[in-house]
Enzyme design. Structure first.
Site, short mmCIF file in Angstrom:
data_model
loop_
_atom_site.label_atom_id
_atom_site.label_comp_id
_atom_site.label_asym_id
_atom_site.label_seq_id
_atom_site.Cartn_x
_atom_site.Cartn_y
_atom_site.Cartn_z
N ASP A 26 5.91 -3.27 3.85
CA ASP A 26 5.40 -3.65 5.17
C ASP A 26 6.36 -3.20 6.27
OD1 ASP A 26 3.57 -4.72 6.91
OD2 ASP A 26 4.14 -6.82 6.57
N GLY A 29 4.24 0.34 10.68
CA GLY A 29 3.73 0.42 12.06
C GLY A 29 4.82 0.08 13.06
N ARG A 39 1.52 5.25 14.58
CA ARG A 39 1.66 4.42 13.39
C ARG A 39 1.67 5.27 12.11
NH1 ARG A 39 0.82 -0.87 13.42
NH2 ARG A 39 -0.03 -0.80 11.32
N HIS A 43 3.85 5.53 8.36
CA HIS A 43 3.35 5.64 6.99
C HIS A 43 3.93 6.89 6.32
CE1 HIS A 43 0.85 2.30 7.86
NE2 HIS A 43 -0.03 2.95 8.60
N LEU A 140 8.97 4.72 -16.66
CA LEU A 140 8.69 3.73 -15.62
C LEU A 140 7.20 3.80 -15.28
CD1 LEU A 140 9.68 1.73 -13.30
CD2 LEU A 140 9.78 3.76 -11.85
N ARG A 199 4.91 -13.68 3.36
CA ARG A 199 3.64 -14.05 2.74
C ARG A 199 3.24 -13.02 1.69
NH1 ARG A 199 2.49 -13.22 8.20
NH2 ARG A 199 1.81 -11.10 8.63
#
Ligand code: IPE
Ligand code: IPE
Ligand code: MG
Length: 248
Positions: A26, A29, A39, A43, A140, A199
């Protein structure tokens, strides 16, 4: 989260290594906003963090690394951002990176509602191609959660049980787990979320039941292997009781 110093790394490597780490990537942006750019540039910058985290995970001997790339709620964003996020050859997994990951022994897999008609066919074909190209790797498991929602995953598992006419009173946790997107995926031991948000945002709800959580203010594009080592050091300082009584 305290960033560990280089001499401390052997101590982290010698400690208990989480088998499965989940990362909620997260802050892309906000990273872009701070640079007064689009934005999508945030990314684009996320890939360096992914690659460094993969190297860190390999160095520690982590077996599973799951990255949250696009949630079932991210369709609420504007069309141009969504179009960008659909195209993994543009942001998270460029062609050259896939080749490097393949050579490192990384298997790339996807979880989520991949048959959603809003996902362009070209994107789906790219995902299928890179999954197939790395399918033989075992060092992995790099899982990309794409058009993924923990609730959707549980609903899909329930639908699959119902479709097979399974008797409700016989259903066990193992039966439901066997219908999740990747039944062989172990529970998540450690969830890391960047950008100071605290969260889960619908990430691996079932698998994270007993996960430890580490939050960092670092924005995802700035996240590197050292941050992962620090999160693992923090994990090693926790006591996981899984419901048992406190001892000692
Ligand atoms: C990345 O960060 C999460 C993705 C959906 C790819 P964001 O795009 O949510 O960044 P912020 O939260 O707006 O800073
Ligand atoms: C969670 O980030 C989803 C991904 C990282 C892909 P969001 O930025 O979409 O989450 P909220 O909206 O802040 O909870
Ligand atoms: Mg966000």
């Amino acid at each position: 989260m305290r960033i560990i110093e280089q001499p401390e790394l052997p101590r982290v490597q010698a400690g208990e290594i989480p088998r499965h780490i989940g990362a909620i990537m997260d802050g892309n942006g906000r990273w872009a906003l701070m640079r007064e750019t689009e934005r999508t540039e945030g990314h684009r910058a996320a890939e360096e963090a992914v690659y460094s985290s993969v190297r860190g995970a390999l160095n520690l001997g982590v077996e599973w690394l799951s990255l949250y790339a696009f949630s079932t709620e991210n369709w609420r964003r504007n069309d141009s951002e969504i179009a960008f996020l659909m195209d993994f050859s543009e942001w998270l997994l460029h062609e050259e990176r896939v080749e490097e990951l393949r050579e490192l022994g990384v298997r790339i897999r996807f979880v989520g509602r991949l048959d959603d008609e809003r996902i362009p066919d070209r994107s789906r074909a790219y995902l299928n191609d890179i999954s197939a190209r790395t399918a033989h790797n075992t060092r992995l498991q790099l899982v990309i959660a794409f058009n993924y929602g923990g609730r959707a995953e549980i609903i899909d598992a329930v639908r699959s049980l119902l479709a097979d006419g399974v008797e409700p009173e016989t259903v066990t946790e193992a039966d439901l787990e066997a219908r999740l997107y990747l039944p062989e995926m172990p529970d998540v031991d450690l969830v890391v979320r960047t950008s100071a948000e605290h969260r889960l945002s619908n990430f691996l709800l079932w698998q994270a039941s007993y996960a430890e959580f580490v939050f960092t203010e670092t924005l995802w594009p700035d996240f590197r292997a050292w941050h992962l080592y620090s999160a693992v050091a923090e994990y090693q300082s926790r006591r996981r009781r899984m419901g048992a009584a406190v001892t000692g």
